[in-house]
Design an enzyme around this catalytic site. Structure first.
Site, PDB file in Angstrom:
ATOM      1  CB  CYS A 188     -10.519  -9.662  17.837  1.00 16.59           C
ATOM      2  SG  CYS A 188      -8.839 -10.111  18.362  1.00 16.59           S
TER       3      CYS A 188
ATOM      4  CB  CYS B 258     -11.062  -9.556  13.352  1.00 15.71           C
ATOM      5  SG  CYS B 258      -9.716  -9.806  12.179  1.00 15.71           S
TER       6      CYS B 258
ATOM      7  CB  CYS C 120      -5.896 -15.436  15.419  1.00 20.68           C
ATOM      8  SG  CYS C 120      -5.794 -14.390  13.958  1.00 20.68           S
TER       9      CYS C 120
ATOM     10  CE  LYS D 173      -2.443   1.651  10.434  1.00 20.04           C
ATOM     11  NZ  LYS D 173      -2.135   0.786   9.267  1.00 20.04           N
TER      12      LYS D 173
ATOM     13  NE  ARG E  47      -5.468  -7.807   6.881  1.00 19.52           N
ATOM     14  CZ  ARG E  47      -4.415  -7.266   7.524  1.00 19.52           C
ATOM     15  NH1 ARG E  47      -3.946  -7.826   8.617  1.00 19.52           N
ATOM     16  NH2 ARG E  47      -3.839  -6.185   7.047  1.00 19.52           N
TER      17      ARG E  47
ATOM     18  NE  ARG F 265      -2.938  -0.363   3.230  1.00 25.34           N
ATOM     19  CZ  ARG F 265      -3.910  -1.266   3.117  1.00 25.34           C
ATOM     20  NH1 ARG F 265      -4.916  -1.064   2.293  1.00 25.34           N
ATOM     21  NH2 ARG F 265      -3.890  -2.379   3.830  1.00 25.34           N
ATOM     22  CE1 TYR F 266       0.293   4.412   3.999  1.00 21.93           C
ATOM     23  CE2 TYR F 266       0.368   2.136   4.747  1.00 21.93           C
ATOM     24  CZ  TYR F 266      -0.219   3.376   4.783  1.00 21.93           C
ATOM     25  OH  TYR F 266      -1.310   3.607   5.586  1.00 21.93           O
TER      26      TYR F 266
ATOM     27  NE  ARG G 147       4.457   1.971   6.168  1.00 19.66           N
ATOM     28  CZ  ARG G 147       4.482   3.212   5.665  1.00 19.66           C
ATOM     29  NH1 ARG G 147       5.464   3.601   4.861  1.00 19.66           N
ATOM     30  NH2 ARG G 147       3.520   4.056   5.950  1.00 19.66           N
TER      31      ARG G 147
ATOM     32  CG  ASP H 287     -10.478  -0.921  10.366  1.00 18.18           C
ATOM     33  OD1 ASP H 287     -10.252   0.236   9.959  1.00 18.18           O
ATOM     34  OD2 ASP H 287      -9.602  -1.644  10.874  1.00 18.18           O
TER      35      ASP H 287
ATOM     36  CG  ASP I 222      -6.170   1.330   8.208  1.00 15.58           C
ATOM     37  OD1 ASP I 222      -5.415   1.459   7.233  1.00 15.58           O
ATOM     38  OD2 ASP I 222      -5.819   0.867   9.301  1.00 15.58           O
TER      39      ASP I 222
END
Ligand code: SF4
Length: 366
Positions: free
Chosen positions: A113, A116, A109, A323, A118, A96-97, A100, A279, A316
């Site tokens: 959560c 989440c 996981c 972000k 994702r 995205r950037y 990185r 999100d 985001d």
């Protein structure tokens, strides 16, 4: 009739298991089965032990115990709320950037959560990890892009890998000359601190790149003695830790909870890094706050704790635009101040201090 899954080694994965342990009501099983069919459920023994089953508002339960509210998607919610797909040139990579990439190695996981972002990618029926071909393709992409300075291993949770496999992955990344930073985002030190063994800590260290770990925790109670020891083991081995948290309604959306969380991080030598606005993941509206409320909380935090305890409050931007800091601004321009009339001759800066009082600052450097 309970359906305890012995293979899960005491991690609770079925609604009926949650009922057996007093973490959900039997009457809710039909709805919770529908939630669990869509979004993964896992509550480790360490997390289950933190939940007060007698508290219907328990902030740990709110993060991990599924709720029928997850079945209701709101307008604007999206299966890919931060636009990972739009920036994925090869499987497992999000670029995205410029400098990185995210490297999504595993799709499992220790805990799941309920908020989440994702959740559609780590849910039931998804692959548990990148295939060997996809892994090599992702490494090839990183090798071919010399502008990539930082690789962020994220999830799923990379510390679900065995120390042996993590050692291989770290060596593969560190062998790429332009990769200088390997950052690992994880919830394992709080969800299953026993996984942070001496072998795991050793696996995180590499000669030719700096390892950083970003710990995800949202309430001070998650930083138990065992979690603190797991974090200390990494820090004492020379691995710096930063935090990331999500602002969650009923979990940490009040000044006292947020202050306690940030103080706990700093006491553990973990620098508060990000406080994410929730999100737009499907079925998570009941856990989100408003941006205005988030800004108010950040203002109150500024007045109560030192700069060491201040995270960046970020959003985001839906669609994959990255972000943006969304915290309150303390600086504006003003021609006048209440009670002082026109300010002459120059426009001045207006600065708000931590008590909310307004001060002026000259616009020119003399
Ligand atoms: S640990 Fe991270 S990736 Fe896994 S469910 Fe929680 S927020 Fe999602």
């Amino acid at each position: 009739m309970s359906r305890i899954n012995l293979k899960s080694a005491a991690t609770l994965r079925e609604p009926a298991e949650l009922v057996v342990h007093g973490l959900a009501s039997a009457a809710d099983i039909p709805d919770l089965e529908k939630v669990a069919a869509r979004y993964a459920v896992a509550v480790t023994p360490d997390i289950a032990a933190l939940i007060d089953p007698n508290d219907p508002e328990d902030p740990i339960a709110r993060q991990f115990i599924p709720s029928a509210e997850e079945l209701v998607a709101q307008p604007g919610e999206n299966a890919d709320p931060i636009g990972d797909h739009a920036h994925s040139p090869v499987a497992g990579i999000v670029h995205r950037y410029p400098d990185r990439v995210l490297f999504k190695l595993v799709h499992v996981c220790a805990v799941y959560c309920r908020f989440c972002f994702r959740r559609e990618m780590v849910g039931p029926g998804k692959a548990t990890a990148l295939s060997s071909d996809a892994y090599n393709g992702a490494l090839g992409y990183i090798r071919a892009h010399s502008e990539i300075w930082e690789v962020i291993l994220t999830g799923g949770d990379p510390l679900m890998l065995s120390p042996r496999r993590l050692t291989e992955v770290m060596a593969d990344l560190a062998a790429i000359d332009h990769v200088r930073i390997i950052r690992i985002h994880t919830r394992v030190p709080v969800a299953d601190p026993a996984r942070i063994s001496a072998e795991m800590v050793a696996a995180l260290r590499v000669e030719d790149a700096a390892t950083w770990v970003a710990l995800h925790a949202n309430h001070a109670r998650e930083l138990t003695g065992k979690a603190r020891a797991a974090c200390a083991a990494m820090i004492d081995a020379g691995i710096p830790l930063v935090s990331q948290s999500v602002l969650l309604r009923g979990v940490n959306d009040n000044t006292a909870a947020l202050e306690a969380l940030m103080r706990a991080f700093v006491e553990c030598r973990i620098k508060p890094y990000y406080l994410h606005h929730g999100d737009l993941a499907p079925g998570t509206a009941h856990l989100r706050t408003t941006l205005e409320h988030g800004q108010q909380l950040m203002r109150s935090l500024r007045g109560r704790v030192s700069g060491l305890c201040q995270p960046d409050y970020v959003l985001d931007i839906p669609g994959g635009y990255g972000k943006a800091p969304v915290g309150p601004s303390y600086l504006s321009q003003a021609n006048s101040l209440p009670g002082e009339g026109e300010l002459d001759p120059e426009t001045r800066y207006r600065i708000v201090d931590y008590c909310g009082d307004v001060h002026l600052y000259p616009p020119k450097p003399w």
